[in-house]
Design an enzyme around this catalytic site. Structure first.
Site, PDB file in Angstrom:
ATOM      1  N   GLY A  67       0.827  -1.208   0.000  1.00  0.00           N
ATOM      2  CA  GLY A  67       0.000   0.000   0.000  1.00  0.00           C
ATOM      3  C   GLY A  67       0.859   1.255   0.000  1.00  0.00           C
ATOM      4  O   GLY A  67       1.966   1.269  -0.553  1.00  0.00           O
ATOM      5  N   SER A  68       0.381   2.302   0.667  1.00  0.00           N
ATOM      6  CA  SER A  68       0.952   3.649   0.554  1.00  0.00           C
ATOM      7  C   SER A  68       2.426   3.754   0.915  1.00  0.00           C
ATOM      8  O   SER A  68       3.087   4.718   0.524  1.00  0.00           O
ATOM      9  CB  SER A  68       0.175   4.595   1.463  1.00  0.00           C
ATOM     10  OG  SER A  68      -1.199   4.472   1.217  1.00  0.00           O
ATOM     11  N   ILE A  69       2.922   2.790   1.666  1.00  0.00           N
ATOM     12  CA  ILE A  69       4.344   2.841   2.036  1.00  0.00           C
ATOM     13  C   ILE A  69       5.216   2.908   0.780  1.00  0.00           C
ATOM     14  O   ILE A  69       6.323   3.414   0.789  1.00  0.00           O
ATOM     15  CB  ILE A  69       4.703   1.613   2.892  1.00  0.00           C
ATOM     16  CG1 ILE A  69       4.067   1.745   4.264  1.00  0.00           C
ATOM     17  CG2 ILE A  69       6.184   1.443   3.027  1.00  0.00           C
ATOM     18  CD1 ILE A  69       4.393   0.631   5.203  1.00  0.00           C
TER      19      ILE A  69
END
Lengths: 584, 410
Positions: free
Chosen positions: A300-302
């Protein structure tokens, strides 16, 4: 037959018959010939054929016994014992030689901690050799030896003991009953740790007692000690923080890894649930899993900072470049991607801070699939890190040629690509080390590695750190990541779990951060699997764990604070969360 | 010494007359080595004494491990050697007593003793009376000890065969009157012995009986015929009984089935091989540590071979050869003096010890098929030792009487 009548008138019949003198002589000769035959035979057996006979004898009562070597000890980076070998004894028997009286059987069974029926069942086995019990303590073994039971023998062995118990379980792994590594460091470094057993030739009587030590064939070579890069104190910190979070959020599993940003050493590696390596009865697969290394998930956003970093590096954008994310939806081909909030126009820095999917995709559109693939490949995604651990996962990164535009878009914000937690922590080294990647190490390094792989320029890395610091600040997605006295930088991730080919309503919350932001010393990555107590955003679930570990670890390492000691956390009482800004 | 004086006193009081007092003098001489024992054959005495004493030492050495490691003996390492020593003492006392008996008396009682021996062989077969060990019913329990009638039978057979031959001297050329009665008797004894079973004892008894008959001048043609029949009979017996056949082939190549039928012999041979010329040293045998079964009885020589080497084996063979040679010489001397019974008894005893020791040593070295025979004078076994001692005493008695005759005292 002779019809000769011997009725004579002679008073002594022997005067006629006599006792023939040749007969005793013949008998005598015969017996002497027998004696000579015996002497000849004995000479043949003892002087000529003796080597053959001795070889036959050797094969019956000479045995080559193993002299066990001690397995090397495992310590943490400061020399604290993590795994030691303690002498134990295995009790074995030759069932046919054993003849136990009922009281003896009761005593023996008691010392072996088994019931008499079990003991008798083992002794009834139709084999020449049977283990009654392995790895018996030296005290019990001595008491068994004192019983002096025929047919019951002992053998020196070593048993591994792990003082760290469940905290260190996944790092160290364990050895089997034969003293060979089966998991973790014990398996990864088996070649170093395992000693080489020596051998000696002995003569045993038929009951197995050694009666003569003939020669030492080979001296045992003990295994080498191994100093890990793990810092026991940080490991405990990470473990207790993770456990606390697991309970608070009723999570299914969790994992955390702490890296030394300056050297690439792994300072802590914890998983939950875990197990006690000293007592491995009823062990489940879930407990054994080393999620940090073997589990892959869609981060995800990482993932977002990497493509943004590349765009900065190539001069495609500046931190202040405005990107329009309205109306919060975007259609690529037949698919639509969206932000959870309409953010309108954002600077590149704000894209990271607010974690905008659309902003990230627009940045990523500056690159061809091939360029993006090369970035991810350089960061180490899609292939194992080769730490030597068993079952290390490589994650999934498909070849660029097969990427469709929508896939390139989702990959920029961490979907459609899978990584392990340690891969992600490793990739963040590029931000922490001013754009340079170094390989990770599980063992203590005497000198920091030189000549890492350059991913970004130092300037880009610094700019990225600034953005990540913003993301963990009051206006970002993870203000709970803040640590008193230190500036931190990091990124949250909240991924919907993929089960089969379908997305579910289960989440993986994660956070990867570095601290202190001014001169990074640590990288801490946290992953919480399926938090089910209501909250699931990375900023609410994983970031506080990061803060707890980082604060303790920096203090433990004696890192100088780089922020004024303002009690930042006081501004937000517990429960006052800001999940609204979160994105996936 | 008090005991001996008392013994000689008892003997002189019983045997009134010249011989009795001479006997007690001889006994005194026997017990006092400082007096040259001119009345007795020194070679015979010393070789017999050496064999008995080496036997005592080796019985101890070979039995330590099994005595110490067995519940049956109560884990006492001296279990067997103490019993062997006691039997040796009984044997010496028995021998001293037997020495007092004149050869004329032996001749008188020979048929009776033989009958008594037969009776014992019958009694031992009665279920519940005879004692069975390892599938062989050979022992009669007599309080603390067991009597083995077959051992006594060997002695009685020598005495009886000599008596028979002397009585039938005129018929020695006749098959029907000279040979057949003895053959039937031996078949009867053989039948009883094989019922136990004790094949080894039968072979020894038959060898003694027919050997004495042969020495007594039986028709050579009869003897050759007997030999042929015996060989055929033995071959048939072996052929028809798989148990004996296996034993026969087991000895030919013990390595064929070294852990089955050839187990015992292969370990005996290994003991020989390990001993080399000078042995591994007294007490250092490995084979006696539960590998070699019957180490202190039938396979005593193997332990001697391992611990004392070829030198030890040679010593034993030579000592037996001397003993047997002296027995035959004493026998010939007696016959020259026309003391036929005495002569044949001496030769019979010589044959006994010679044949039995050869068979035992032949078995140990793998020259002969395995059968249960002890090494005379040496192996553990009460009845055997006592019977051997009495036989030696009779041998010495023959010799002593020979010397008396030559000195013109008879």
């Amino acid at each position: 037959m002779s019809k000769q009548r011997t009725v004579t008138f002679n008073h002594n019949p022997l005067l006629r018959h006599g006792l023939p003198a040749w007969r005793p002589r013949a008998v005598m000769l015969g017996l002497m010939a027998c004696s000579l035959a015996l002497i000849g035979r004995a000479m043949y057996l003892q002087g000529v054929n003796n080597e053959f006979l001795q070889a036959k004898g050797e094969s019956r009562y000479a045995r080559v016994l193993e002299v066990p070597a001690t397995r090397g000890r495992v310590t943490d980076r400061h020399g604290d014992m993590l795994a030691v070998s303690t002498p134990v004894r295995s009790i074995w028997a030759i069932p046919t030689d054993v003849n136990l009286t009922p009281p003896d059987a009761r005593k023996l069974a008691g010392l072996l901690e088994m019931d008499v029926q079990e003991l008798n069942r083992r002794l009834a086995a139709g084999r020449d050799f049977v283990y009654l019990k392995r790895q018996v303590s030296p005290e019990s073994a001595q008491q068994i030896a004192d019983l002096k039971l025929a047919g019951v023998h002992q053998q020196q062995e070593y048993r591994r003991y792990y003082p760290g118990g469940e905290v260190m379980a996944h790092v160290l792994g364990f050895t089997g009953v034969d003293d060979k590594g089966q998991e973790g460091v014990e398996l990864a470094f088996d070649g170093t740790l395992a000693g080489k057993a020596g051998a000696r030739r002995v003569i045993r009587d038929r009951r197995g007692q050694i009666i003569e030590d003939v020669e030492a064939i080979r001296a045992p070579r003990d295994g080498q000690d191994l100093a890990l890069s793990i810092d026991a104190k940080i490991q405990y910190l990470a473990y207790s923080a993770l456990r606390q979070a697991m309970q608070t959020h009723k999570a299914k599993a969790g994992a955390s890894v702490v890296l030394d940003a300056r050297t690439g050493e792994v300072l802590a590696l914890v998983n939950a649930p875990t197990y006690n390596p000293n007592n491995r009865s009823n062990l489940s697969g879930a407990q054994l899993r080393n999620r940090v290394l073997t589990d892959v998930y869609e981060p995800g956003s990482i993932m977002k900072p990497f493509i943004v970093g590349l765009a900065l590096d190539r001069g495609k954008v500046q931190p202040g470049t405005i990107i329009d994310t309205s109306p919060g939806r975007m259609t690529i081909g037949r698919a639509t991607i969206s932000d959870s909030h309409r953010n309108g126009a954002l600077t590149v820095a704000q894209v990271i801070q607010k974690s905008s999917n659309i902003g990230t995709v627009k940045v990523a559109m500056h690159f061809s699939p091939d360029e993006m693939w090369r970035l991810y490949d350089d960061l180490g995604f899609g292939k194992p890190l080769n730490l030597g651990f068993p079952g290390e996962a490589g994650g999934r990164l498909r070849p660029a040629k097969t990427w469709k535009p929508i896939e390139q878009a989702t990959m920029s914000y961490g979907h459609g690509v899978s990584v392990s937690l340690i891969q992600m922590a490793h990739a963040y080294l590029a931000f922490a080390r001013d754009g340079e990647l170094v390989p990770l190490s599980l063992t203590r390094l005497d000198a920091p590695p030189v000549g890492g792989k350059r991913i970004f320029s130092a300037a880009t890395a610094r700019e990225m750190r600034g953005m990540l610091e913003l993301a963990s600040g009051p206006g970002g997605t993870a203000p709970k990541a803040q640590v008193a006295g230190y500036r931190v930088a990091g990124k949250t991730g909240t991924a919907i779990k993929l089960e089969g080919a379908h997305y579910t309503n289960k989440y993986v919350s994660s956070y990867v951060g570095l601290a202190p932001a001014s001169d990074p010393r640590l990288i801490v990555a946290v992953m919480i699997d399926e938090p089910s107590a209501g909250q699931y955003y990375g900023g609410a679930v994983a970031a506080p764990v990061f803060a707890q570990i980082t604060e303790g670890a920096l203090r433990a390492l004696g890192v100088a604070p780089d922020a004024p000691l303002v009690p930042l956390q006081l501004a937000q009482k517990q429960g006052a969360v800001v999940p609204a800004r979160e994105n996936m | 010494m008090k005991f001996v004086t008392a013994l000689s006193g008892w003997i002189s009081s019983r045997n009134t007359g010249g011989i009795g007092s001479d006997t007690s003098r001889a006994v005194n001489r026997l017990m006092r080595p400082q007096t040259p024992a001119r009345d007795l054959d020194p070679l015979l005495i010393w070789s017999a004494a050496a064999l008995l004493l080496i036997g005592l030492v080796m019985v101890y050495s070979s039995s330590i491990a099994i005595a110490e490691g067995s519940k049956f003996t109560g884990y006492q390492q001296y279990y067997f050697v103490i019993r062997h020593a006691i039997f040796l003492a009984i044997g010496v006392v028995g021998g001293l007593m037997a020495f007092q008996v004149t050869m004329r008396q032996w001749q008188q009682f020979a048929p009776l003793l033989f009958l008594a021996g037969l009776a014992l062989l019958v009694i031992v077969l009665i279920p519940g009376v005879g004692r069975e060990v390892n599938g062989a019913q050979r022992w009669l329990p007599l309080g603390p000890v067991n009597l083995q009638p077959s051992e006594l039978m060997k002695l009685f057979a020598a005495l009886y065969a000599a008596d028979y031959t002397v009585r039938k001297l005129p018929d020695m050329g006749s098959f029907r009157r000279g040979f057949l009665p003895m053959a039937i008797t031996i078949v009867l004894v053989g039948f009883l012995l094989l019922r136990e079973p004790d094949f080894g004892a039968f072979v020894v008894v038959a060898a003694i009986a027919f050997g004495v008959l042969f020495l007594g001048g039986i028709n050579v043609r009869v003897f050759v015929l007997l030999a042929i029949v015996a060989v055929i009979g033995l071959a048939l017996l072996v052929w028809l009984s798989p148990y004996r056949r296996d034993r026969l082939f087991g000895f030919m190549d013990p390595w064929q089935d070294a852990f089955g039928k050839g187990y015992q012999l292969s370990h005996a041979l290994i003991a020989f091989g390990r001993g080399e010329w000078f042995g591994v040293g007294l007490g250092a045998s490995v084979e006696k540590l539960f590998y070699l079964p019957e180490a202190h009885t039938d396979f005593l020589l193997a332990v001697i071979a391992e611990e004392l080497g070829f030198v030890g084996v040679l010593t034993i063979v030579v000592l037996f050869a001397i003993l047997v040679h002296r027995a035959m010489m004493i026998g010939r001397e007696a016959i020259k003096l026309e003391r036929y019974f005495s002569g044949l008894v001496a030769m019979g005893i010589g044959l006994w010890i010679g044949v039995q020791s050869f068979i035992n040593m032949g078995v140990n070295t793998g020259l002969l098929p395995t059968k249960g025979l002890t090494l005379p004078l040496m192996s553990f076994g009460g009845s055997g030792i006592v019977a051997n001692c009495i036989a030696l005493a009779i041998l010495l008695r023959v010799d002593w009487e020979n010397r008396q005759v030559m000195r013109g005292r008879s």
